[in-house]
Design an enzyme around this catalytic site. Structure first.
Site, PDB file in Angstrom:
ATOM      1  N   HIS A 185       0.843  -1.217   0.000  1.00 48.06           N
ATOM      2  CA  HIS A 185       0.000   0.000   0.000  1.00 48.06           C
ATOM      3  C   HIS A 185       0.873   1.260   0.000  1.00 48.06           C
ATOM      4  CE1 HIS A 185      -3.364  -2.681   1.237  1.00 48.06           C
ATOM      5  NE2 HIS A 185      -2.394  -3.271   1.933  1.00 48.06           N
ATOM      6  N   SER A 241      15.227  20.866 -15.980  1.00 39.90           N
ATOM      7  CA  SER A 241      14.097  21.765 -16.204  1.00 39.90           C
ATOM      8  C   SER A 241      14.602  23.018 -16.900  1.00 39.90           C
ATOM      9  CB  SER A 241      13.466  22.129 -14.854  1.00 39.90           C
ATOM     10  OG  SER A 241      12.792  23.364 -14.950  1.00 39.90           O
ATOM     11  N   LYS A 243      16.661  20.852 -10.936  1.00 43.69           N
ATOM     12  CA  LYS A 243      15.878  19.639 -11.184  1.00 43.69           C
ATOM     13  C   LYS A 243      16.591  18.571 -11.985  1.00 43.69           C
ATOM     14  CE  LYS A 243      11.982  19.052 -10.778  1.00 43.69           C
ATOM     15  NZ  LYS A 243      10.619  18.919 -11.287  1.00 43.69           N
ATOM     16  N   GLU A 268       9.149   8.099 -16.973  1.00 39.44           N
ATOM     17  CA  GLU A 268       7.792   8.627 -17.175  1.00 39.44           C
ATOM     18  C   GLU A 268       7.276   8.277 -18.566  1.00 39.44           C
ATOM     19  OE1 GLU A 268       7.401  12.664 -14.693  1.00 39.44           O
ATOM     20  OE2 GLU A 268       9.197  12.536 -15.912  1.00 39.44           O
TER      21      GLU A 268
END
Ligand code: ARG
Length: 471
Positions: A170, A291, A297, A304
């Site tokens: 979970h 970024s 970043k 992704e």
């Protein structure tokens, strides 16, 4: 649709005899599949060679004619390989599909004789035969790529065999495991994927050649010999089934979807685990981006995209299932839509596997994670009490209360004093402390398949043996 050439050279169609008018140019574009199925060219040529060989064995073609045809077919393959613009030009000129392209190129090369090559053969069997050959070739490529990914996973497992990481259920801290154990879990998923690919291969590996348009072949062709010449293991049994069976593509797309699901779950782990909050891994610069605005970043774009593309793989499967589900028996042109889904799915999953392999190979595992304050050894304490004779459900309850107590005083379980422990159970003695360590929790899981380091080492040794034996 490809660009419309308003001045389409209306080359002779394979089926033009009963027509008095030319097709509308827009419909020519709509109908064509060469812009997609040109990838079947070598497979179609291979099948055409086997078919004409069979025709020569029943004396439809002489030895000399066969030789001439085969030579021309070899030339067509070589010329289009060396000069892909020939295909571009043919698409522009409105050539319907790859089978038409091969036949028309034959006519251009050897004239009338070319018209004999398809005696008794329909494009319905031709397209299935070429597609099956293409699928067989690409199943082997997918197996090869998946094996490379599995090797990368095993290498990471070996390198991090005893490095601790939290196991989550979970997405809440559950029980400690090792990175070795973690990587082998994905090894197992891809092992099943390979087994599924090998299984579907059996149903792809049968030849539809000699099945005609729907009813079969009346020229007494030796279908088994033709199949053998093409390297098929067997032949398709029923001509009506042969021309509209796309199960083998659907099965492959289903297998590909599942590979995508596994890749996507790995990707999701890496996305979460590389965030500052988890800080368990670092993605290599090879597969991360920055970024344009925020200089600090490092984004896990590769992972992704894999998660994103996995969704599209499911789409290809659903697209073809939906196309086939309402079709009446026999060939229907709807089936032409199969190849775009097939090619896109195979291309996409191949790239996904390759990028994941690079990601795994270049991944940095953060080795200094400290779980001392985690409550993840609570199950060990319940086991401890159960070993002292307290029924497990009761032991579970006692440890639940102890956990609540530890949380209330901001301590880990191992930081509680014996006095504190004994407020909850008189069975708890000094010997409790050694079992409350992460190491002990991990190395107590010795049943086969558990996370104990010795187990993982054994599993890796077994895998390496399989790899050596080419399995
Ligand atoms: N391009 C067609 C396809 O991909 C080949 C078969 C055409 N058959 C036919 N009866 N029109 O399905």
């Amino acid at each position: 649709m490809a660009e419309v050439n308003e001045n389409i050279q209306h080359r002779q169609k394979l089926w033009g005899g009963r027509f008095t008018e030319e097709n509308n140019p827009l419909f020519v574009r709509f109908n064509e599949s060469l812009s997609v199925d040109y990838r079947l060219l070598p497979h179609d040529i291979k099948a055409t060679k086997a078919f004409t060989q069979a025709l020569s064995e029943i004396a439809v073609l002489s030895e000399k004619e066969l030789h001439k045809l085969h030579q021309a077919l070899d030339e067509i393959e070589k010329e289009t390989r060396e000069n892909p613009s020939l295909i571009q030009q043919a698409i522009y000129d409105g050539v319907e599909d790859v089978h038409t392209f091969v036949e028309q190129s034959l006519v251009d090369k050897i004239g009338e004789l070319a018209y004999k090559a398809n005696t008794g053969r329909s494009r319905n069997e031709q397209v299935s035969c070429a597609t099956r050959l293409w699928v067989l070739e690409h199943i082997d490529i997918l197996l090869h790529l998946t094996k490379a990914l599995q090797n990368a996973l095993v290498e990471q497992a070996q390198e991090n065999i005893d490095v601790v990481v939290m196991g989550y259920t979970h997405l809440q801290q559950a029980q400690p495991i090792t990175w070795g154990h973690y990587f082998l879990s994905f090894y197992e998923m891809f092992k099943r994927d390979c087994a599924r690919l090998l299984d579907v291969k059996k149903r792809v590996n049968i030849s539809p050649l000699g099945m005609g348009a729907i009813a079969g072949n009346s020229w007494n062709l030796d279908r088994k010999k033709m199949a053998e010449n093409l390297g098929f293991a067997d032949i398709v049994q029923n001509s009506l089934d042969a021309v509209s069976d796309r199960d083998y593509i659907i099965e492959l797309l289903a297998n590909i979807s599942l590979i995508g699901v596994h890749l996507s779950r790995f990707a999701e782990d890496m996305i979460i685990y590389s965030s500052s909050e988890f800080n368990l891994v670092e993605m290599s610069d090879l597969v991360a981006t920055g970024s344009s605005l925020m200089p600090q970043k490092k984004n896990p774009d590769a992972m992704e995209l894999i998660r994103g593309k996995a969704g599209r793989l499911n789409g290809y499967l659903i697209a073809l299932l939906t196309t086939v589900k309402g079709l009446p028996s026999g060939y229907n042109k709807d089936l032409q839509e199969d190849k775009e889904a097939l090619f896109l799915a195979v291309d996409s999953v191949s790239n996904m596997i390759k990028v994941t392999t690079i990601t795994v190979q270049s991944l940095t595992i953060k080795r200094n994670k400290n779980y001392d304050h985690s409550l993840c050894v609570a199950t060990e304490l319940a086991d401890y009490l159960a070993r002292k004779g307290i029924p497990f459900r009761k032991a579970h309850h006692i440890v639940g209360q102890l956990t609540a107590y530890a949380l209330a005083c901001s301590k880990s379980l191992s930081q509680l004093s014996l006095g504190e422990f004994r407020q909850f159970s008189a069975e708890i003695k000094e010997d409790v402390y050694p079992i409350l360590t992460i190491d002990s929790a991990i190395n107590s899981k010795t049943a086969i398949g558990g996370t104990a380091v010795a187990n993982v080492a054994l599993a890796i040794a077994e895998i390496n043996r399989d790899i050596e034996n080419g399995m």
